[in-house]
Design an enzyme around this catalytic site. Structure first.
Site, short mmCIF file in Angstrom:
data_model
loop_
_atom_site.label_atom_id
_atom_site.label_comp_id
_atom_site.label_asym_id
_atom_site.label_seq_id
_atom_site.Cartn_x
_atom_site.Cartn_y
_atom_site.Cartn_z
N CYS A 113 0.82 -1.23 0.00
CA CYS A 113 0.00 0.00 0.00
C CYS A 113 0.85 1.27 0.00
O CYS A 113 0.40 2.31 -0.45
CB CYS A 113 -0.92 0.02 1.20
SG CYS A 113 -1.92 -1.45 1.29
N HIS A 260 -3.86 6.91 1.20
CA HIS A 260 -4.06 5.60 0.57
C HIS A 260 -5.47 5.14 0.91
O HIS A 260 -5.90 5.22 2.07
CB HIS A 260 -3.03 4.60 1.09
CG HIS A 260 -3.45 3.17 0.90
ND1 HIS A 260 -3.81 2.67 -0.34
CD2 HIS A 260 -3.62 2.15 1.78
CE1 HIS A 260 -4.15 1.40 -0.19
NE2 HIS A 260 -4.05 1.06 1.08
N ASN A 290 -10.04 -0.96 -2.23
CA ASN A 290 -8.63 -0.73 -1.93
C ASN A 290 -7.78 -1.29 -3.08
O ASN A 290 -7.75 -2.50 -3.28
CB ASN A 290 -8.30 -1.41 -0.59
CG ASN A 290 -6.86 -1.25 -0.16
OD1 ASN A 290 -5.98 -1.03 -0.98
ND2 ASN A 290 -6.62 -1.39 1.13
N1 ACO Z 1 -19.59 -9.69 5.31
C1 ACO Z 1 -20.29 -10.04 6.38
N2 ACO Z 1 -19.71 -10.40 7.54
C2 ACO Z 1 -18.37 -10.40 7.59
C3 ACO Z 1 -17.57 -10.04 6.51
C4 ACO Z 1 -18.23 -9.68 5.32
N3 ACO Z 1 -17.56 -9.31 4.22
N4 ACO Z 1 -16.29 -10.13 6.88
C5 ACO Z 1 -16.25 -10.52 8.15
N5 ACO Z 1 -17.53 -10.70 8.58
C6 ACO Z 1 -17.97 -11.12 9.91
C7 ACO Z 1 -16.92 -11.89 10.64
O1 ACO Z 1 -16.98 -13.26 10.28
C8 ACO Z 1 -17.33 -11.65 12.07
O2 ACO Z 1 -18.40 -12.53 12.38
P1 ACO Z 1 -18.48 -13.21 13.85
O3 ACO Z 1 -18.57 -12.04 14.80
O4 ACO Z 1 -19.71 -14.02 13.73
O5 ACO Z 1 -17.21 -13.97 13.98
C9 ACO Z 1 -17.88 -10.24 12.05
O6 ACO Z 1 -18.20 -9.96 10.69
C10 ACO Z 1 -16.90 -9.22 12.56
O7 ACO Z 1 -15.65 -9.46 11.94
P2 ACO Z 1 -14.41 -8.61 12.21
O8 ACO Z 1 -13.29 -9.06 11.34
O9 ACO Z 1 -14.18 -8.50 13.68
O10 ACO Z 1 -14.97 -7.23 11.68
P3 ACO Z 1 -14.37 -5.81 11.93
O11 ACO Z 1 -15.40 -4.98 12.57
O12 ACO Z 1 -13.01 -5.86 12.51
O13 ACO Z 1 -14.23 -5.30 10.44
C11 ACO Z 1 -12.60 -4.99 8.76
C12 ACO Z 1 -13.40 -5.99 9.54
C13 ACO Z 1 -13.53 -4.13 7.91
C14 ACO Z 1 -11.65 -5.72 7.83
C15 ACO Z 1 -11.85 -4.09 9.77
O14 ACO Z 1 -11.12 -4.85 10.66
C16 ACO Z 1 -10.95 -3.16 9.10
O15 ACO Z 1 -11.38 -2.23 8.44
N6 ACO Z 1 -9.62 -3.34 9.26
C17 ACO Z 1 -8.68 -2.56 8.55
C18 ACO Z 1 -8.32 -3.36 7.41
C19 ACO Z 1 -7.97 -2.54 6.26
O16 ACO Z 1 -8.45 -1.46 6.05
N7 ACO Z 1 -7.08 -3.10 5.50
C20 ACO Z 1 -6.61 -2.48 4.42
C21 ACO Z 1 -5.53 -1.56 4.86
S1 ACO Z 1 -4.01 -2.13 4.63
C22 ACO Z 1 -3.87 -2.24 3.03
O17 ACO Z 1 -4.35 -1.40 2.31
C23 ACO Z 1 -3.22 -3.43 2.50
#
Ligand code: ACO
Length: 333
Positions: A113, A260, A290
């Site tokens: 990234c 980014h 992304n």
């Molecule tokens: N649709 C529906 N449900 C989902 C999905 C989806 N696409 N993905 C995960 N879930 C579920 C999970 O299974 C989990 O269910 P459970 O509670 O029954 O186990 C629930 O949703 C919560 O999952 P989490 O992973 O805890 O969700 P979180 O609130 O942390 O959000 C996310 C996930 C959006 C990825 C968040 O952690 C985030 O934004 N992190 C930053 C990641 C990021 O931005 N990465 C890119 C930056 S780095 C780069 O650019 C390479």
């Protein structure tokens, strides 16, 4: 010493739009979940006749046109991607061939990234020393082919999209304009929090085939989402402030921050922490997801097309991602 400007900027995204609704038909997810957690409404996925280098070629042509130079004036290529056409060689050489640029150097950058800002920083140094006159800096990513598009992979696969952006970095016509400074950081201890392990020398293809094969989790990207989020919202403001401090400037001096496009929630968090207004921050992740190394040049090109980047503006680019790596660049446009 010379200073370097971004003389031209261009982008290319595939025509194929994949909405959250489309994803909900192939995995257990919903528009509501994706929008609320990431801000993403749709992304582009390439068709089979396209590639990381073919998207880069289109973005490069647009950047060359925007710079109003002949392509023969380009004397070096820097290509940032985490999704190269081949394991080796890197796609810089393919782009050189496709552009018909005979034997000029081509360097590949592997900083995910932060790749575009790292690449820009390298270009800046070459222009400053006078080694090169016009450098083509590209970020291009083809994610969609390598994502786990089942419910198991939904935490990662809904976030990433395909696309390319390119810039022509050239000697500035005046001392007042140009890249003021770039700031690069890395923290390898978190390499495995956002990674694609195999195929690689840690897990060669024969090992994958002999092992779990297509069920081998290592062949898909892994992201510790919460961990990445926490580090991103700390490192973004840190590296932006580092750039401001270096140049004796403040957050209110920024005309446009182009972060980014990792996740809209991350950008909003950074905006709030930095005390920036809505008009000081550009986001387009809603349309493209992304696109990793491509996200900043795509956003910069769109912002410029929208009339949001004018001569004399203070533009800040900032990135955080896999490595972990993070970086910023402050530009007097
Ligand atoms: N649709 C529906 N449900 C989902 C999905 C989806 N696409 N993905 C995960 N879930 C579920 C999970 O299974 C989990 O269910 P459970 O509670 O029954 O186990 C629930 O949703 C919560 O999952 P989490 O992973 O805890 O969700 P979180 O609130 O942390 O959000 C996310 C996930 C959006 C990825 C968040 O952690 C985030 O934004 N992190 C930053 C990641 C990021 O931005 N990465 C890119 C930056 S780095 C780069 O650019 C390479």
């Amino acid at each position: 010493m010379n200073s370097a400007i971004i003389k031209g900027i261009g982008y290319y995204v595939p025509k194929n739009v994949v909405t959250n609704e489309d994803l909900s038909k192939i995995m257990d997810t919903s528009d509501e979940w994706i929008t609320e957690r990431t801000g993403i409404k749709e992304r582009r996925w390439i068709n089979n006749d396209e590639s990381t280098s073919s998207m880069a070629l289109e973005a490069s042509k647009n950047a060359i046109q925007d710079a109003d130079i002949e392509k023969s004036a380009i004397d070096f290529i820097i290509f940032a991607t985490l999704s190269p056409d081949y394991y080796f060689p890197g796609p810089g050489v393919t782009l050189q061939k496709e552009l018909g640029l005979d034997t000029i150097g081509a360097l590949d950058v592997r900083n995910q990234c932060s790749g575009f800002v790292y690449a820009l920083s390298i270009a800046d140094q070459y222009i400053k020393t006078g080694m090169y006159q016009n450098i083509l800096v590209v970020g291009s990513e083809y994610h969609s082919g390598g994502l786990d598009k089942t419910t198991k992979g939904r935490g990662v696969s809904v976030i990433f999209g395909d696309g390319a952006g390119a810039a022509i970095v050239s000697k500035s016509p005046s001392k007042e304009r140009g890249i003021l400074s770039t700031h690069l950081h890395a923290q390898g201890e978190h390499a495995e929090e956002l990674t694609l392990i195999g195929p690689s020398t840690r897990r060669w293809v024969p090992q994958i085939i002999d092992g779990a094969g297509k069920d081998d989790d290592a062949i898909y990207p892994y992201m510790n989402g919460t961990f990445v989020f926490k580090h991103a919202v700390t490192r973004f403001p840190e590296v932006i402030n580092e750039a401001l401090k270096k140049n004796d400037l403040n957050a209110e001096d920024i005309d446009l921050l182009i972060p980014h496009q990792a996740n809209l929630r991350i950008s909003q968090f950074v905006q709030k922490k930095m005390g920036l207004t809505d008009s000081q921050v550009f986001n387009n992740i809603q349309k493209y997801g992304n696109t990793t190394a491509a996200s900043i040049p795509i956003a910069l090109a769109e912002a410029k097309q929208a009339g949001l980047v004018s001569q004399g503006d203070l533009i800040c680019l900032a990135a955080f991602g896999s490595g972990f790596t993070w970086a910023s660049a402050l530009i007097r446009w």
